[in-house]
Motif scaffolding. Structure first.
Motif, short mmCIF file in Angstrom:
data_model
loop_
_atom_site.label_atom_id
_atom_site.label_comp_id
_atom_site.label_asym_id
_atom_site.label_seq_id
_atom_site.Cartn_x
_atom_site.Cartn_y
_atom_site.Cartn_z
N ASP A 107 85.36 29.47 -8.47
CA ASP A 107 86.42 28.83 -7.67
C ASP A 107 87.60 28.55 -8.57
OD1 ASP A 107 88.04 27.09 -6.17
OD2 ASP A 107 86.73 25.36 -6.57
N HIS A 170 86.28 19.07 -9.29
CA HIS A 170 84.89 18.81 -8.89
C HIS A 170 83.91 19.56 -9.77
CE1 HIS A 170 85.08 22.84 -6.95
NE2 HIS A 170 86.36 22.51 -6.78
N ALA A 201 85.25 22.43 -12.06
CA ALA A 201 86.46 23.09 -11.60
C ALA A 201 87.58 22.08 -11.82
CB ALA A 201 86.34 23.46 -10.13
N GLU A 203 91.43 21.17 -11.77
CA GLU A 203 92.51 21.74 -10.96
C GLU A 203 93.66 20.77 -10.69
OE1 GLU A 203 91.39 22.76 -6.89
OE2 GLU A 203 89.39 22.00 -7.23
N GLU A 234 93.80 26.25 -11.56
CA GLU A 234 92.40 25.82 -11.64
C GLU A 234 91.60 26.78 -12.51
OE1 GLU A 234 90.50 25.89 -7.80
OE2 GLU A 234 88.77 24.72 -8.48
MG MG Z 1 88.14 23.78 -6.69
#
Ligand code: MG
Ligand code: MG
Length: 274
Positions: A107, A170, A201, A203, A234
């Motif tokens: 992600d 997260h 992650a 971001e 990110e």
């Molecule tokens: Mg994310």
């Protein structure tokens, strides 16, 4: 927010694979982004590309999100829905992409320039991207979430930018949004301690003006309250041997755009051959 799940080295290797599919997808898109193309067209290209790599789009259907990519131009912060409006010269477009392979998610996100953009917007992108690496730099054994948030916030607020409060990074793993929450603001020495095997992650979502945001009636799109631009970068980062190790890369994007950058070198064990 779900629990924090620490990963083994084997799991981290699987996560690297998922992250790199997203990195390659963003690199493919980088070559396609130009005035006239629609975000929906880019979304379809991304979906096909991810499936060609024997992975599933990570966002499609997640919390009922309707597409493969979150596409957030200009004053949109995150969670924009792809549509038929062509991108135009001077736009910026945050593209957030997820992929699921071997049961693990990748992600990450990059804010792209469409043709020539205003110098003040270019500066917002540069400062936001640097703040991401300032955050990554703090992801070390003994440090805490507040150290990361502070590093990002301090770097951006120095420039007068607004740090979005309501949306955060997260943990990442077999669930897209695992614990902990990773705010882009905070106090040094506060918050949860980083632990070996954490994968985050990270971001930053940074606004040219006010940090305040609003949401469109579509139930998804987040935009700045004052209509000024917003940037979003990110990366997926693992804590390995006490240090941050990048699982994702922007090098496929840079390859497509002819950019040379050494920004990732401190966070990679071996040089990445793109
Ligand atoms: Mg994310
Ligand atoms: Mg994302």
């Amino acid at each position: 927010m779900a629990a924090i799940v620490l990963k083994t080295k084997e799991e981290i290797e699987l996560m690297r694979e998922s992250a790199l599919i997203v990195s390659k997808t963003l690199g493919m898109l980088a070559a396609e982004i130009k005035p006239g193309i629609t975000t929906l067209k880019l979304d379809k290209l991304a979906e096909a590309f991810i499936r060609d790599h024997k992975a599933e789009p990570g966002f499609l259907g997640l919390y009922d999100f309707p597409n493969t990519l979150c596409m957030s131009p200009n004053a949109q912060v995150v969670h924009g829905i792809p549509n038929d409006t062509p991108l135009k010269e001077g736009d910026i477009i945050s593209i957030d992409c997820g992929a699921l392979k071997n049961g693990f998610y990748g992600d990450h996100a990059y804010t792209f320039e469409v043709g020539e953009i205003l110098p003040e917007v270019k500066k917002l992108l540069e400062v936001t991207k640097v703040s991401l690496y300032k955050g990554i730099e703090t992801f070390r054994a003994g440090n805490r979430l507040g150290d990361m948030g502070y590093a990002i916030q301090n770097h951006c607020e120095k420039e007068g930018y607004g740090v979005v409060r309501e949306l955060v990074g997260h943990g990442l793993g077999q669930i897209m949004h695992e614990g902990p929450e990773v705010p882009n603001y905070g106090k040094r020495g506060k918050g949860k301690k980083f632990q070996e095997g954490m994968v985050l992650a990270i971001e930053p979502m940074i606004n040219e003006g006010t940090h305040r945001i609003k949401q469109l009636k579509d139930g998804w799109t987040i935009l700045t309250a004052d209509g000024k631009a917003s940037a979003h970068f990110e990366h997926n980062v693992a804590l390995v041997d006490g240090k941050p190790e990048l699982l994702s890369t922007f090098q496929y994007i840079y390859g497509a755009l002819g950019i040379k950058s050494e920004e990732e070198l401190p966070y990679r064990k071996e040089p990445l051959l793109v």
